[in-house]
Scaffold this motif. Structure first.
Motif, PDB file in Angstrom:
ATOM      1  N   ASP A  27       0.848  -1.185   0.000  1.00  0.00           N
ATOM      2  CA  ASP A  27       0.000   0.000   0.000  1.00  0.00           C
ATOM      3  C   ASP A  27       0.890   1.244   0.000  1.00  0.00           C
ATOM      4  O   ASP A  27       2.091   1.167   0.265  1.00  0.00           O
ATOM      5  CB  ASP A  27      -0.887  -0.030   1.261  1.00  0.00           C
ATOM      6  N   SER A  28       0.274   2.366  -0.271  1.00  0.00           N
ATOM      7  CA  SER A  28       1.005   3.631  -0.256  1.00  0.00           C
ATOM      8  C   SER A  28       1.547   3.906   1.149  1.00  0.00           C
ATOM      9  O   SER A  28       0.893   3.589   2.144  1.00  0.00           O
ATOM     10  CB  SER A  28       0.022   4.716  -0.687  1.00  0.00           C
ATOM     11  N   CYS A  56       4.080   2.528   2.694  1.00  0.00           N
ATOM     12  CA  CYS A  56       4.459   1.317   3.450  1.00  0.00           C
ATOM     13  C   CYS A  56       5.920   0.932   3.257  1.00  0.00           C
ATOM     14  O   CYS A  56       6.310  -0.203   3.546  1.00  0.00           O
ATOM     15  CB  CYS A  56       3.538   0.161   3.082  1.00  0.00           C
ATOM     16  N   GLY A  57       6.713   1.843   2.723  1.00  0.00           N
ATOM     17  CA  GLY A  57       8.147   1.608   2.659  1.00  0.00           C
ATOM     18  C   GLY A  57       8.682   1.086   1.338  1.00  0.00           C
ATOM     19  O   GLY A  57       9.813   0.602   1.281  1.00  0.00           O
ATOM     20  N   LYS A  58       7.905   1.224   0.242  1.00  0.00           N
ATOM     21  CA  LYS A  58       8.391   0.716  -1.056  1.00  0.00           C
ATOM     22  C   LYS A  58       9.628   1.502  -1.519  1.00  0.00           C
ATOM     23  O   LYS A  58      10.602   0.919  -1.960  1.00  0.00           O
ATOM     24  CB  LYS A  58       7.292   0.810  -2.132  1.00  0.00           C
ATOM     25  N   SER A  59       9.558   2.828  -1.401  1.00  0.00           N
ATOM     26  CA  SER A  59      10.696   3.637  -1.880  1.00  0.00           C
ATOM     27  C   SER A  59      11.945   3.322  -1.073  1.00  0.00           C
ATOM     28  O   SER A  59      13.053   3.227  -1.632  1.00  0.00           O
ATOM     29  CB  SER A  59      10.393   5.131  -1.760  1.00  0.00           C
ATOM     30  N   THR A  60      11.768   3.160   0.233  1.00  0.00           N
ATOM     31  CA  THR A  60      12.922   2.857   1.087  1.00  0.00           C
ATOM     32  C   THR A  60      13.525   1.505   0.694  1.00  0.00           C
ATOM     33  O   THR A  60      14.747   1.373   0.546  1.00  0.00           O
ATOM     34  CB  THR A  60      12.487   2.839   2.569  1.00  0.00           C
ATOM     35  N   TRP A  64       3.213   5.139  10.888  1.00  0.00           N
ATOM     36  CA  TRP A  64       4.094   5.661   9.833  1.00  0.00           C
ATOM     37  C   TRP A  64       3.435   6.818   9.088  1.00  0.00           C
ATOM     38  O   TRP A  64       4.073   7.797   8.729  1.00  0.00           O
ATOM     39  CB  TRP A  64       4.456   4.562   8.828  1.00  0.00           C
ATOM     40  N   GLN A  67       3.589   9.872  11.171  1.00  0.00           N
ATOM     41  CA  GLN A  67       4.962  10.389  11.163  1.00  0.00           C
ATOM     42  C   GLN A  67       5.231  11.179   9.874  1.00  0.00           C
ATOM     43  O   GLN A  67       5.756  12.278   9.911  1.00  0.00           O
ATOM     44  CB  GLN A  67       5.907   9.202  11.277  1.00  0.00           C
ATOM     45  N   ARG A  68       4.831  10.608   8.726  1.00  0.00           N
ATOM     46  CA  ARG A  68       5.138  11.290   7.468  1.00  0.00           C
ATOM     47  C   ARG A  68       4.128  12.395   7.152  1.00  0.00           C
ATOM     48  O   ARG A  68       4.512  13.535   6.950  1.00  0.00           O
ATOM     49  CB  ARG A  68       5.177  10.303   6.302  1.00  0.00           C
ATOM     50  N   GLU A  83       5.609  15.661   8.387  1.00  0.00           N
ATOM     51  CA  GLU A  83       6.341  16.200   7.234  1.00  0.00           C
ATOM     52  C   GLU A  83       5.446  16.914   6.232  1.00  0.00           C
ATOM     53  O   GLU A  83       5.912  17.738   5.466  1.00  0.00           O
ATOM     54  CB  GLU A  83       7.093  15.063   6.505  1.00  0.00           C
ATOM     55  N   PRO A 102      14.807   4.917   7.058  1.00  0.00           N
ATOM     56  CA  PRO A 102      13.866   4.421   8.070  1.00  0.00           C
ATOM     57  C   PRO A 102      13.995   2.911   8.238  1.00  0.00           C
ATOM     58  O   PRO A 102      14.170   2.184   7.272  1.00  0.00           O
ATOM     59  CB  PRO A 102      12.482   4.760   7.482  1.00  0.00           C
ATOM     60  N   GLY A 103      13.954   2.468   9.487  1.00  0.00           N
ATOM     61  CA  GLY A 103      13.958   1.033   9.777  1.00  0.00           C
ATOM     62  C   GLY A 103      15.333   0.409   9.858  1.00  0.00           C
ATOM     63  O   GLY A 103      15.445  -0.811   9.973  1.00  0.00           O
ATOM     64  N   THR A 117      12.892  -4.411   9.767  1.00  0.00           N
ATOM     65  CA  THR A 117      12.475  -3.959   8.420  1.00  0.00           C
ATOM     66  C   THR A 117      13.712  -3.713   7.546  1.00  0.00           C
ATOM     67  O   THR A 117      13.793  -4.221   6.431  1.00  0.00           O
ATOM     68  CB  THR A 117      11.586  -2.683   8.457  1.00  0.00           C
TER      69      THR A 117
HETATM   70  N1  LIG Z   1      11.003   0.645   8.056  1.00  0.00           N
HETATM   71  C1  LIG Z   1      10.431   1.774   8.441  1.00  0.00           C
HETATM   72  N2  LIG Z   1      10.445   2.156   9.723  1.00  0.00           N
HETATM   73  C2  LIG Z   1       9.854   3.303  10.114  1.00  0.00           C
HETATM   74  N3  LIG Z   1       9.203   4.130   9.277  1.00  0.00           N
HETATM   75  C3  LIG Z   1       9.167   3.789   7.993  1.00  0.00           C
HETATM   76  C4  LIG Z   1       9.770   2.603   7.496  1.00  0.00           C
HETATM   77  N4  LIG Z   1       9.577   2.531   6.151  1.00  0.00           N
HETATM   78  C5  LIG Z   1       8.871   3.608   5.834  1.00  0.00           C
HETATM   79  N5  LIG Z   1       8.615   4.359   6.927  1.00  0.00           N
HETATM   80  C6  LIG Z   1       7.834   5.593   7.013  1.00  0.00           C
HETATM   81  O1  LIG Z   1       6.885   5.565   5.968  1.00  0.00           O
HETATM   82  C7  LIG Z   1       7.102   6.668   5.092  1.00  0.00           C
HETATM   83  C8  LIG Z   1       6.877   6.180   3.663  1.00  0.00           C
HETATM   84  O2  LIG Z   1       7.973   5.379   3.266  1.00  0.00           O
HETATM   85  P1  LIG Z   1       8.267   5.187   1.723  1.00  0.00           P
HETATM   86  O3  LIG Z   1       8.341   6.504   1.045  1.00  0.00           O
HETATM   87  O4  LIG Z   1       9.455   4.299   1.607  1.00  0.00           O
HETATM   88  O5  LIG Z   1       6.938   4.411   1.326  1.00  0.00           O
HETATM   89  P2  LIG Z   1       6.215   4.247  -0.096  1.00  0.00           P
HETATM   90  O6  LIG Z   1       5.488   2.950   0.001  1.00  0.00           O
HETATM   91  O7  LIG Z   1       7.192   4.377  -1.197  1.00  0.00           O
HETATM   92  O8  LIG Z   1       5.219   5.466  -0.076  1.00  0.00           O
HETATM   93  P3  LIG Z   1       4.389   6.099  -1.319  1.00  0.00           P
HETATM   94  O9  LIG Z   1       3.770   4.971  -2.074  1.00  0.00           O
HETATM   95  O10 LIG Z   1       3.358   6.931  -0.616  1.00  0.00           O
HETATM   96  O11 LIG Z   1       5.364   6.911  -2.097  1.00  0.00           O
HETATM   97  C9  LIG Z   1       8.513   7.168   5.390  1.00  0.00           C
HETATM   98  O12 LIG Z   1       8.645   8.552   5.191  1.00  0.00           O
HETATM   99  C10 LIG Z   1       8.666   6.825   6.839  1.00  0.00           C
HETATM  100  O13 LIG Z   1       8.069   7.863   7.591  1.00  0.00           O
END
Ligand SMILES: Nc1ncnc2c1ncn2[C@@H]1O[C@H](COP(=O)(O)OP(=O)(O)OP(=O)(O)O)[C@@H](O)[C@H]1O
Ligand SMILES: O=C(CO)[C@H](O)[C@H](O)COP(=O)(O)O
Length: 402
Positions: free
Chosen positions: A64-65, A67-71, A206, A209-210, A214, A364-365, A370
């Motif tokens: 899902d959006s 949820c940490g895909k970019s990380t 999460w 937090q974001r 932010e 993050p993580g 994670t």
């Molecule tokens: N492992 C983690 N531990 C703690 N917080 C995390 C972790 N991974 C992601 N987050 C939090 O979730 C936010 C979204 O992470 P990320 O940009 O990687 O997700 P995404 O799935 O790519 O989001 P989107 O689809 O909305 O672009 C980060 O800014 C951070 O606040």
């Protein structure tokens, strides 16, 4: 040689496709033009360029959006080396990231309805009716067989569908987003798939937090957005985890009774058995059930400590191995102690997991399961890629002998 053209159509989208092939100036390469007219929106995508001998390895990452895909993507592309950047000179709002070895495309680019269109029709972006799976399939298939495509762009700033961008077939294509395993045809193209399964409690923490800290959103609007997405998330996104080769499940800790802060996490890496070129990681003894508290002389642990668990299990009727970490690291450099007790990590040298984690300590993580499991999956994907390529190189040679 005269150009050859084939015309066919897809019912679902009321569109007509033109596949045109013509000889290029180079004798070693053939050039294909693939044009798609979509009458409803007047969007036009051309698929062009070289059909090289190379075959692209395709990885799917679903979540899902927020949820940490970019990380995860940043950790994965780092394992392959080189910085990942948007296409040079292209749309500044492109969602694509390109490095030497990898191209990451975001499946939001296959939204067939823009923000206004979704509002008018009363559907969310998670609803399959808001996404063009025919085009997704055609383009992933083309890239997998070495053919470049002109992929649409969904602009997250404006909420509009922008002019397409040219995507060349990379060595490794990662398709990340809401639906990489939703459509059976796309699923069949994946060489490996991952699902990030973030529990509601953690997702909420999460998001706050974001989006609150932010992006200035209110607590009420974050709650409302999660609630509004939930039915479609449950119907269309969550079921994809049954198809994933690896699932990273993120849950609240069990080390603190009734914890509701969501800061300390219990993370489970669920690895399917029997996947070609993928051997699950294990702790101490493959196939056994192990519980391990590594805190003591070699690992500094403050409250509530760290607990690992490893066991065979079943997941959606598949045999799996599950590695679990609850708690967080105090000192990342001491992670080497944990790494030295794990096997099948597919590292190229002793301590590579620890090195990768230290390199991205600010992600993050990084102090919990994670980051650790995302890094491990990244290394497993590199290994899978290398085995696949080595195997493809030997198969034609053997076929020629026969
Ligand atoms: N492992 C983690 N531990 C703690 N917080 C995390 C972790 N991974 C992601 N987050 C939090 O979730 C936010 C979204 O992470 P990320 O940009 O990687 O997700 P995404 O799935 O790519 O989001 P989107 O689809 O909305 O672009 C980060 O800014 C951070 O606040
Ligand atoms: O789920 C999403 C991304 O994975 C987005 O909600 C979807 O892409 C729609 O984008 P926007 O919120 O910018 O209109």
């Amino acid at each position: 040689m005269a150009a050859v053209s084939t015309i066919y159509s897809t019912q679902a989208l009321n569109s007509t496709h033109f596949l045109t092939s013509s000889p290029s100036s180079s004798t070693s390469k053939q050039v294909f033009f693939y044009r798609r007219h979509q009458s409803q929106t007047n969007r036009r995508f051309n698929t062009i360029i070289t059909c090289a001998a190379q075959q692209t390895v395709v990885i799917g990452l679903a979540a899902d959006s927020g949820c940490g895909k970019s990380t995860f993507m940043r950790r994965l592309t780092s394992v392959f080396g080189g910085a990942a950047e948007p296409p040079k000179g292209g749309n500044p709002d492109s969602n694509t990231l390109i490095s030497d070895m990898t191209t990451v495309i975001c499946l939001d680019d296959y939204h067939s309805l823009d923000r206004t269109g979704r509002k008018e029709k009363g559907v969310t972006a998670l609803d399959p009716r808001a996404n063009d799976f025919d085009l997704m399939y055609e383009q992933v298939k083309a890239l997998k067989s070495g053919i470049a495509v002109e992929k649409p762009i969904y602009n997250h700033v404006t909420g509009l569908l922008d002019a397409p961008e040219l995507i060349q077939p990379p060595k490794i294509l990662v398709i990340e987003g809401l639906h990489p395993m939703f459509d059976e045809r796309v699923r069949e193209l994946l060489d490996f798939s991952i699902y990030l399964d973030i529990s509601n409690e953690v997702k909420f923490a999460w998001k706050i937090q974001r989006d609150m800290a932010e992006r200035g959103h209110s607590l009420e609007s974050i709650k409302a957005s999660i609630e509004a997405r939930k039915p479609d998330f449950d119907a269309f996104i969550d079921p994809q985890k049954q198809y994933a080769d690896a699932v990273i499940e993120v849950l609240p800790t069990q080390l603190i009774p009734d914890d509701n802060e969501g800061k300390v996490l219990r993370v489970r890496l669920i690895m399917k058995e029997g996947v070609k070129y993928f051997s699950p990681v294990y702790l101490f003894d493959e196939g056994s059930t192990i519980s391990w508290i590594p805190c003591g002389r070699k690992l500094t642990c403050s409250y509530p400590g760290i607990k690992f668990n490893y066991e065979p299990d079943t997941y959606f009727d598949h045999e799996v191995s599950v590695l679990e970490m609850d708690g967080q690291f105090d000192r990342l450099d001491e992670l080497i102690y944990v790494e030295s007790h794990l096997s099948n990590l597919s590292t190229k040298f002793y301590g590579e997991v620890t090195q990768q984690m230290l390199k991205h300590a600010d992600f993050p993580g990084s102090n919990n399961g994670t980051g650790l499991f995302q890094t491990i999956v990244g290394l497993k994907i590199r290994d899978l890629y290398e085995q696949l390529i080595a195997n493809r190189a030997t198969v034609p040679a053997e076929a020629a002998k026969a």
